[in-house]
Design a protein around this motif. Sequence first.
Motif: not given
Lengths: 138, 110
Positions: A24-32, B70-76, B78-83
């Motif tokens: 799931l973390d891989f999937a999240v990283a893909d989308v991000a 200003n947005v970074t990949l790490d920001d995104l 961290h923002v969407i991982t919990p949801k």
Amino acid sequence: MSSSNDAPVSPRSQLVLSCFEELLDFAVADVASECHRIARLGLDRSVDAEEEELRLWAARVAGDHPGAEDGATRAAGGGGGNKGAPDVFGQTHPAIAADVVDCMNCGRPVVAGRFAPHLEKCMGKVNPPSVPGICYRR
Amino acid sequence: ACPHRPCPRGAANLRSRTGCEVGFWFLKLVESGEKERLMELLRERLVECGWRDDMKALCRAYARKKGRNNVTLDDLIHVITPKGRASVPDAVKAELLQRIRSFLMSSSLW
């Protein structure tokens, strides 16, 4: 949606769950990653610009033609049906297109607004009524 | 739970997890090619249920708020991982868990 507060699970079940969370973390990283690329390249700006233009066009049409919601005038999608009304890009076009184009069949210059009837006759010369059904050039 | 969580970049952290049990079994998934098959299945299910669209909407909203430059990949992440973790449908989760369990049980080391 996903219930994480379950009863104590076995070590093996926990292991399976951890593997799933890795996936799931891989999937999240893909989308991000995809969204980050879109944001940094400004690719979503074109979507925002189109939405804004649509809103402006809808507001303009609603203001110019209050209550004119019938399908007859809107059937052509804002171009042919609303002669003189601005299109989605805010441009106003004459009722009959005045641009001159060259016919690809005979090579003669033709007014764009009369191009379709010209082409009908122009292409029709290749298929004389005495020889119906023949659709190829000789 | 694995002490290395949360993991913003799974691949990068995988190398650091080779010493722990989760890393060992996850490497088995990778080496056998099962990980790619599972990822393909997971992506397909997450698209079907609208999860991916929801996450993209979150990212887009965050990028608009913070500014595109200003947005970074790490920001995104961290923002969407919990949801993202909380909004996976139970059916999707159950299907993937079953697939993972089946694979691990088929392994002679399990």
